[in-house]
Each structure stands twice: as structure tokens, then as C-alpha cells.
Design a protein around this motif. Structure first.
Motif, PDB file in Angstrom:
ATOM      1  N   LEU A   1      18.839  32.065  60.455  1.00 27.67           N
ATOM      2  CA  LEU A   1      19.846  33.014  61.180  1.00 27.67           C
ATOM      3  C   LEU A   1      20.700  33.460  60.074  1.00 27.67           C
ATOM      4  O   LEU A   1      21.686  34.379  60.191  1.00 27.67           O
ATOM      5  N   PHE A   2      20.588  33.038  58.817  1.00 21.66           N
ATOM      6  CA  PHE A   2      21.441  33.621  58.049  1.00 21.66           C
ATOM      7  C   PHE A   2      21.322  35.209  57.716  1.00 21.66           C
ATOM      8  O   PHE A   2      22.416  35.768  57.358  1.00 21.66           O
ATOM      9  N   ALA A   3      20.121  35.602  57.747  1.00 21.47           N
ATOM     10  CA  ALA A   3      19.805  37.081  57.420  1.00 21.47           C
ATOM     11  C   ALA A   3      20.595  37.720  58.635  1.00 21.47           C
ATOM     12  O   ALA A   3      20.955  39.112  58.302  1.00 21.47           O
ATOM     13  N   ASN A   4      20.919  37.125  59.799  1.00 17.21           N
ATOM     14  CA  ASN A   4      21.323  37.974  60.893  1.00 17.21           C
ATOM     15  C   ASN A   4      22.841  38.004  60.740  1.00 17.21           C
ATOM     16  O   ASN A   4      23.645  38.971  60.882  1.00 17.21           O
ATOM     17  N   VAL A   5      23.556  36.799  60.015  1.00 14.10           N
ATOM     18  CA  VAL A   5      24.835  36.847  59.714  1.00 14.10           C
ATOM     19  C   VAL A   5      25.261  38.005  58.659  1.00 14.10           C
ATOM     20  O   VAL A   5      25.942  38.581  58.719  1.00 14.10           O
ATOM     21  N   THR A   6      24.268  38.048  57.520  1.00 12.01           N
ATOM     22  CA  THR A   6      24.554  38.818  56.386  1.00 12.01           C
ATOM     23  C   THR A   6      24.104  40.192  56.588  1.00 12.01           C
ATOM     24  O   THR A   6      24.524  41.197  55.969  1.00 12.01           O
ATOM     25  N   GLY A   7      23.213  40.432  57.546  1.00 11.92           N
ATOM     26  CA  GLY A   7      22.535  41.691  57.629  1.00 11.92           C
ATOM     27  C   GLY A   7      21.370  42.177  56.579  1.00 11.92           C
ATOM     28  O   GLY A   7      21.005  43.174  56.393  1.00 11.92           O
ATOM     29  N   GLN A   8      21.028  40.959  55.750  1.00 12.78           N
ATOM     30  CA  GLN A   8      20.001  41.172  54.585  1.00 12.78           C
ATOM     31  C   GLN A   8      18.596  41.089  55.097  1.00 12.78           C
ATOM     32  O   GLN A   8      18.583  40.788  56.227  1.00 12.78           O
ATOM     33  N   PRO A   9      17.791  41.847  54.368  1.00 12.13           N
ATOM     34  CA  PRO A   9      16.255  41.600  54.884  1.00 12.13           C
ATOM     35  C   PRO A   9      15.570  40.327  54.711  1.00 12.13           C
ATOM     36  O   PRO A   9      15.769  39.680  53.639  1.00 12.13           O
TER      37      PRO A   9
END
Lengths: 478, 400
Positions: B349-357
Motif C-alpha cells: 500500500l505504500f505505492a498507493n499512498v505516495t502515488g509512485q509506480p
């Protein structure tokens, strides 16, 4: 104990953009119900709002017209509340970062002093759908019309600077004038394009505390706003004097009972940022370009009328209450008519004649240039004031020029000394007593004789000329 | 097939002659396809049929892709309970699947199916026409056996859309294939993410580290001390957004009516209560609690989120990409509660929080664990996919 009221207003103004705020549907709430809808303004799953540039420009012009400061960054939020007129459960509104801050309107208060009523901020939001309740059938049903859903609105939130109902009414009238000037809205309380909520509390005179306020809604004219505030002040003062607590809630104005009645506890839903709507960032250059599009505002224009056209402050303010009237006046002056003549004839003859015929200035057959021709004939003594009024009446019914009307109907003023002399002789013979009075130096009798000659001429004689000739005849001063 | 399929396209004709000609795409019923049911896995939208194609669907059609049908999904795509994502690939019924990624669903589904899963940068692909739940976190994930196919799809669907004003105006990056020189690339292993794993999962992760090191990449350890805040931030900000957004899914408008309400308000409350499933309902109630009673906590979560984004961006100075676990074997397979759901998606879920791919790659045959994630800075998507292709190619060549 003496009390004073503390009043603030929240004013919703429906912008007159051609489309809704977040889609391309026509912004015409009055059409056949649900005709102007699409997946976006029906708030269907998957639809995303598309912010309208036109709505932004209309809102920015409105803010600039009220002296507000446009914020370089403003953001829409989801304002969460639930009601069948808002079936998506939230309204897009700018709760935290509004479009503008500051601004205000100067009014004249009860003691004749100029007073600035400040605006706290102005934010944009979308309108909600309209509920229609049909109670007639066996089962009452409620219908929802989405034509209004998503229409562009701004909400103007004032500081609690108002102390009397009259101040609120003055403010609203001035606000309406200013907003009509910039062309962002019609601001009609009767048609619902301006909706006013008033927040009212009372406190002992001279203190600065802010007590619990009550919100009053449902007024559909500026008059009702004044009445509702006045009623609510009386009600709260009585309650406080009776030792009752004022509770935060919303009341509805009932125009039939002329009273406010409790509606519900005031509810403020939370606001959640909506990432689907982009942040609005406005550059200084863009804001200045919008400012350049701003027409001259009424107060500025009124000052100029005093300076350039030699009108009194009252006359200038009167003309400027309606941008159309002020513009019309200037067009007539540009045609070479003396400003005072133009002002006098526009306000005392043309406007009443329009009202009588239920016409608007814009749509009337009396274009400024045509009206100027009439006034020019008047100032050149080709016709007199009586005739000018009659010609004006004819100008509503025929497209002919004032000259043609005057010629065809024989309205020309008779200034020819020969023709007037014979009339004067007739009148003098018929009224020897008045002639004697004039010889004795009685001014009143002179007026009488002039009137008689006018009558004898069928109203066509030039009264100035008659006076001159009579004065010559009797050796009196003209 | 019925256990996988939610809606089967009865006329899956190839429409165009574009670059995706004949590519079979399965999606979920939260992607709008005109005329298809779009209930997004929820009774709240029962009987709702999409009126228009989502932008991504329109672009796929135009490029010649064949829309196979939709797969069963979890309620609003939240978690994988009830989801058959990846099933159409396993059945060889489709070449690519579109799976909404709210907290790692596309990557977790790829892990379950043993295929590649890619979550693009937030703002790269239009969300217009997606039935959303957590708009600031979710985005269209792609599942395929082939990263080249994922690249080809992104060529077609990425970039500005006049239907989605929230997308930046910048042109989509170039998704052509590109060469990777391992000796010039540093891959960071996030210490806190590794330490949070069970012993077995740590061993699997180490196998992945070893694989990349053998392939010639410089492996470095990096650290983000606040890493543990990712799930908290996701849960508070995500639940608040979901609670507000789901207001739109009022059930009543799409035909559902629960009996027994005394007036319209009672009817609405009962219908909504009956429409949402238990897991989602608890999520929405949690969001409502923060909205109405602990708004300050929501604002804190938003602030911490900005700090986490900045923290991850700073790591880009130490490593070009990150290697991260994709699943923690200790987490429950079929979570029933919010806590279990969040435990399942803790690694992703980190990538959903930061918006990174973020990219999921299945493990090398014979290696322990299901696979791992690679992540890059925002809008590094083409290079991240190229990195994945390089790693997969290395395996084929037997160069272990």
C-alpha cells in the motif's frame, strides 16, 4: 438593558454561465424537468467533474467587482451532507481555500454615516437538485429535478458587521447592483438567483462579545430579509430578557405569519478534499487581465458623473442604480445633449413612460440616438416641452424619426412674432384686468397671460418668445 | 469459467486495426464499458449499467483490443475477498487484465496468479469512467504474463484526458523498449520493509536480493524510519475518502429498496445498510468516524502522507529503484476484517499512498516465495518496466 444586534449574511448567487459548473449541460434550471442532465451532473458512478472556465471567469469578475482579493490558489472539497436533493452525498464546495478573501460594500447607515460592510470571503460551489413534492394524489410523491444540479454558484460570506435590518437591505441592494454591473448574475431573490441566509445574535449595547447565533432562511425578497431580521432581533431580545438561552439552530421565515419558525439544528458537515477536481491556481497576470475586463463600477461611475457632467451626488447615484440607465444616459450625452437635460428627461419622462408600457430600456424602441434627436429639437426651441412629451408618446407607436412625427402632426413650436402678436392682441383684449395688473408690475398676471396665449396657440407657441413679446408690449422686464 | 466471469462479452469482435489488434483484455465491473453491468462488486450498484466507455476502455478499443468480459471482483475493488482477478489469465481466456489497485490488489492478484502486475504512477492513466472508492490512492493496475504487452497497453492508454481534469498536462513518457545496464543501476532494499516481515518472508526477499545482485545490479540498503506509518495513513485517509465518495453509491437510485423505512430517510438508511457488505461497511463507518468525530486525525494523516511522499523521494538520491516484498506469508490468505485486510496489503500500500509506480515480478522458478516488488520514483514507469523486462530476460537466458 439595551441590546444591539450582530448580523452577518451568507448570500448564494447563481452565476449566469451558459453551462453548469462541472459539465457542458445548459445552465437553464427552468427548462422541462431533467432535460439538462448528463452522467456528470446526475453524479453517476465513474463520471468525473470537468470544471468550467466560464464559471471561473464569472465568479472572478463578481469577486473583483466587490473589491475582493482573488486567491492565487483555491481548492474544491467534498462537503458531506445527505438529502434527496443531493443524492451523491456531498457537494463540491470550497470549504478550506476559497476563491477570494476580503472586499466589501459601502452603505449609508441609519444615522446618515457612510459605513463599510466587509466581506469575509467568497467561494464557489455547485447547486443541488430541486425537490418537487406532489401531495395531491393518493400517495404523496417527491420528484427530483436535476436541471439545477451542478449549476454554478458563489457564496458570499460577510463579516458580522451589520447592526440593523436596514443595513442588510442596503447592502443587498448595492450588492445586486454591483453584480449586475459585472454581468455575472441577475441576482433576483424572487427568481432564486440570489438566496440570502442571515445569522443573527444579540448582545448588550456596547459590549463586544459574540453570542450564540441563529440562522434564518427562506426569505424571497430583500424586504423579507429586513422583516425577518427585525423579527428575529425582537424575538431574541425578548428571550434573553426572559432569561432563556439562545440555541444554535436554523429558522425559516414565514412571510404569511411574518415570523421565523424553528426548522432544525444547524448542521455543518465535514469537508474532504476531492482529488478529482484540480487545484485552481491563478497567476497575477491572469487576474489582472480579468480586472481589465471589469466595467466601471457604479460608485466610480457616479463620482465621474458628478465630475464630468456636473450632476449632484444624488442624481448620479440614482442613475447608477441600474447600469443600463447609466449607460443610456451617457449615450444620450455623447449625442451632444446637455447632461442636465438628458438626466431630467431620462429619469422623469422616459423611465415612467417605459414602466407604463411595461418595457425594459434595452428592448424599447427609444434608442439613445433617437431620444437625443427629440431632446435636440427641444433645446433648439423647435418644439416645446409639452410637444416633446407628446412626440415621445408617438415614438413608442411608430418607428418614424422625431422630426417626421413633429412635421406630420404639426408639433412645431410657433416662434414667429407676427403669428404670436395677433394671438397676444386677442388675449389682451379678452383680459383687460390682467393687462392692468401687468402694467402695475404684478408678475403673477404675466404668467396668466402667457398661459392664455399658450392655450390659444393650441400649446404650440414658444413660451419664451411670448414672454419677450409681452414684455416689449408693456415695457416690463422679461 | 462462470466462477471467474462476471459478464461475458457476446460480441468480442476486434474493432480496429491498431497496435493492440487482437489483444484480449479482461477487466473488472468497476471499469465502465457502455452497456455492460458496472456494479463494482456491490449490491449498492445492483442493476447499474454503464452509459459510456471509460477513457481507458475507449482507447483500448480504438487500438484494436478485444474486450473479453469482466471478472468477479471484491466490493468496490477493496481487497481481494471475492475477487477472481488473474483468473482470466490463468484460464488463458485473456492476455491482459485490468485490476483496480487501491492498496495493492493488482500486485497481490498477480502474485496469486504467478504473473506480472504493474501499478502505474498516479496521474499517468485517466480515471474517467472508473467507479471509484479512494480517488487519491487508486489507479488502474495491469496484469499480464508479458511486460511487453503491459508496455504496449500503456503506450495507448497513458497520458492526458479531457475527461479527467486531475491529470497533469504533461505528455505521457515514452514506453518504447529500452536497454538496462545493471552496472549503472543501484537498487535499494528498504530496511524497515524487510524487518517487518516474518522470518520465512525475509528469506524469500533475500533470494530476490541475491538474484538481482547476481544480475550485476548494485544492491544497497536504504532506510525510511517512518515506514511503519504507511498503513495508518492509508487507513485513515483512505477510509475518509471512501466514506465521502461512497455517498454517491446510495443504492436507491439504481433500484434497490429495503422495506420497513417509515419515511424517505428511513428508507435510504435501511437500503444503504442492506446494500453494503460487512467489510466495506466497517470501512465506511470508520471513515465516517474520522470525518465527523476525529477530523484532526484525518488532517494529521494528510500531513504525514506528504512527509512520507517526500521521504520516499529523498531515497531516490541513494537508489534508482527499490526492491520490496510483495506479500508477507504470515498475513491471512482470506482476510475477513479491516485489520486482516490491512495486514495482507502492508507490503504494497505504500505505492498507493505516495502515488509512485510499483511492479510485481513472480519469483524465479525454484526460488522461495511468490515474488517481489520493484518500485521507482513517480513517472519512472517506462524505466521500471524496462528493469523488470531485463530481470525476466536474464532468467530465460539461464544466467543465474
Amino acid at each position: 438593558m439595551e441590546f444591539e444586534a450582530v448580523i452577518g449574511l451568507e448570500i448564494h448567487v447563481e452565476l449566469n454561465g451558459t453551462t453548469k459548473m462541472f459539465c457542458d449541460c445548459p445552465n437553464r434550471p427552468g427548462d422541462e424537468p431533467n432535460a439538462n442532465t448528463c452522467p456528470i451532473c446526475l453524479w453517476f458512478p465513474g463520471a468525473m467533474p470537468r470544471f468550467s472556465q466560464e464559471a471561473l471567469e464569472k465568479a472572478v469578475l463578481l469577486c473583483l467587482g466587490l473589491g475582493a482579493e482573488i486567491q492565487p490558489r483555491s481548492v474544491f472539497d467534498q462537503k458531506v451532507y445527505y438529502y434527496p436533493d443531493l443524492p451523491k452525498g456531498y457537494q463540491l464546495s470550497q470549504a478550506h481555500l476559497p476563491l477570494s478573501r476580503g472586499g466589501g460594500i459601502e452603505i449609508t447607515d441609519g444615522s446618515g454615516q457612510r459605513k463599510k460592510l466587509r466581506i469575509h470571503h467568497i467561494h464557489m460551489e455547485e447547486d443541488v437538485a430541486k425537490l418537487m413534492h406532489e401531495m395531491e394524489g393518493r400517495t404523496p410523491i417527491s420528484l427530483i429535478d436535476f436541471n439545477r444540479a451542478g449549476s454554478p454558484l458563489v457564496e458570499i460570506v460577510t463579516e458580522p458587521d451589520f447592526r440593523a435590518p436596514e443595513e442588510a437591505m442596503e447592502f443587498l441592494k448595492a450588492l445586486r447592483t454591483q453584480v449586475r454591473y459585472v454581468g455575472s448574475s441577475e441576482c433576483s431573490m424572487e427568481n432564486g438567483t440570489m438566496r440570502v441566509d442571515a445569522n443573527i445574535s444579540v448582545r448588550p449595547q456596547g459590549t463586544s462579545q459574540m453570542n450564540t447565533k441563529v440562522e434564518v432562511k427562506n426569505m424571497n425578497s430583500i424586504r423579507h430579509v429586513g422583516d425577518a431580521i427585525a423579527y428575529e432581533i425582537r424575538r431574541q431580545c425578548a428571550a434573553v430578557q426572559a432569561g432563556e438561552a439562545v440555541v444554535l439552530h436554523t429558522r425559516l421565515w414565514d412571510p404569511d405569519q411574518k415570523a421565523t419558525v424553528p426548522m432544525r439544528a444547524k448542521f455543518e458537515g465535514p469537508c474532504v478534499p476531492d482529488p478529482a477536481v484540480p487545484v485552481i491556481e491563478l497567476s497575477r497576470e491572469w487576474i489582472e487581465a480579468m480586472r481589465a475586463r471589469l466595467p466601471e463600477m457604479p460608485s466610480v461611475r457616479a463620482d465621474r458623473f458628478v465630475r464630468e457632467h456636473g450632476l449632484t451626488a444624488e442624481e448620479a447615484a440614482f442613475l447608477n442604480a441600474d447600469p443600463e440607465v447609466a449607460g443610456y444616459f451617457e449615450s444620450v450625452v455623447r449625442e451632444g445633449i446637455a447632461p442636465r437635460t438628458a438626466m431630467h428627461w431620462v429619469t422623469t419622462q422616459l423611465m415612467p413612460a417605459l414602466r407604463e408600457r411595461q418595457l425594459e430600456l434595452g428592448g424599447s424602441p427609444i434608442a439613445p440616438a433617437r431620444f437625443a434627436v427629440l431632446l435636440r429639437m427641444l433645446s433648439r426651441d423647435e418644439i416645446n416641452a409639452n410637444a416633446a412629451r407628446e412626440v415621445l408618446a408617438h415614438m413608442f407607436d411608430s418607428a418614424e424619426s422625431p422630426e417626421v412625427i413633429v412635421g406630420a402632426r404639426g408639433f412645431q413650436q410657433v416662434s414667429d412674432p407676427g403669428a404670436l402678436d395677433s394671438l397676444i392682441s386677442q388675449v389682451c383684449e379678452a383680459h383687460p384686468a390682467a393687462v392692468a395688473d401687468v402694467r402695475a408690475g404684478q408678475g403673477k398676471a404675466m404668467g396668466f397671460l402667457i398661459g392664455q396665449v399658450m392655450q390659444a396657440s393650441g400649446g404650440k407657441a414658444n413660451p419664451k418668445k411670448i414672454r419677450e413679446l409681452l414684455a416689449q408690449k408693456f415695457g416690463a422686464k422679461a | 469459467m462462470d466462477s471467474i466471469c462476471h459478464y461475458r462479452n457476446s460480441e468480442p469482435a476486434a474493432s480496429g486495426d491498431g497496435p493492440l489488434r487482437g489483444l484480449r483484455v479482461a477487466l473488472q465491473p468497476n471499469f465502465s464499458v457502455a452497456g455492460w453491468p458496472a456494479e463494482a462488486g456491490s449490491k449498492a450498484l445492483a442493476q447499474f449499467t454503464a452509459l459510456e466507455d471509460a477513457t481507458i476502455v475507449r482507447r483500448l478499443r480504438r487500438a484494436g483490443a478485444v474486450l473479453w468480459g469482466s471478472t468477479r471482483m471484491s466490493e468496490f475493488g477493496f481487497g481481494l475477498r471475492g475477487s477472481q482477478a488473474g483468473g482470466a489469465l490463468l484460464e488463458r481466456a485473456a492476455d491482459v487484465e485490468l485490476v483496480l489497485d487501491l492498496m495493492g490488489e493488482s500486485r497481490a492478484a498477480a502474485s496469486r496468479a504467478g504473473v506480472c502486475g504493474f501499478k502505474p504512477s498516479y496521474g499517468l492513466v485517466s480515471r474517467c469512467g472508473l467507479v471509484d472508492l479512494i480517488p487519491s490512492m487508486e489507479c488502474c493496475g495491469l496484469l499480464s504474463r508479458s511486460l511487453a504487452q503491459i508496455r504496449e497497453i500503456l503506450k495507448v492508454v497513458a497520458g492526458p484526458d479531457e475527461g479527467d481534469f486531475s491529470l497533469p498536462d504533461e505528455k505521457a513518457p515514452d514506453f518504447s523498449s529500452q536497454a538496462i545496464d545493471p552496472s549503472r543501476i543501484r537498487i535499494g532494499v528498504l530496511r524497515e520493509a524487510r524487518e517487518a516481515l516474518s522470518a520465512g518472508a525475509q528469506a524469500s526477499l533475500q533470494a530476490s536480493v541475491d538474484e538481482l545482485a547476481r544480475a550485476g545490479f548494485s544492491m544497497v540498503e536504504v532506510s525510511l524510519p517512518e515506514h511503519g506509518l504507511f498503513p495508518v495513513v492509508h487507513r485513515i485517509a483512505g477510509s475518509v475518502e471512501a466514506s465521502s465518495c461512497a455517498g454517491r453509491y446510495d443504492s436507491v437510485r439504481y433500484g434497490a429498496r429495503a422495506p420497513g423505512g417509515k419515511n424517505w430517510n428511513g428508507m435510504y438508511i435501511r437500503t444503504r445498510g442492506a446494500a453494503f457488505g460487512a467489510l466495506l461497511k466497517s470501512y465506511l463507518i470508520q471513515g465516517a468516524f474520522f470525518q465527523f468525530d476525529r477530523y484532526g486525525a484525518f488532517e494529521d494523516a494528510c500531513r504525514i502522507r506528504a512527509r512520507l511522499v517526500a521521504g520516499m523521494e529523498r531515497l531516490a538520491a541513494e537508489a534508482d529503484f527499490l526492491l520490496l516484498p510483495a506479500v508477507d506469508g504470515a498475513a491471512p490468505e482470506a482476510p475477513a476484517t479491516l485489520a486482516e485486510t490491512y495486514a495482507q496489503f502492508a507490503p504494497t500500500l505504500f505505492a498507493n499512498v505516495t502515488g509512485q509506480p510499483a511492479l510485481f515480478l513472480p519469483a524465479r522458478p525454484g526460488a522461495p516465495g511468490a515474488g517481489f516488488q520493484l518500485a521507482g520514483p513517480r513517472r519512472s514507469d517506462p524505466r521500471l518496466i524496462a528493469l523488470g523486462e531485463h530481470v525476466l530476460k536474464g532468467r530465460k537466458g539461464g544466467g543465474q
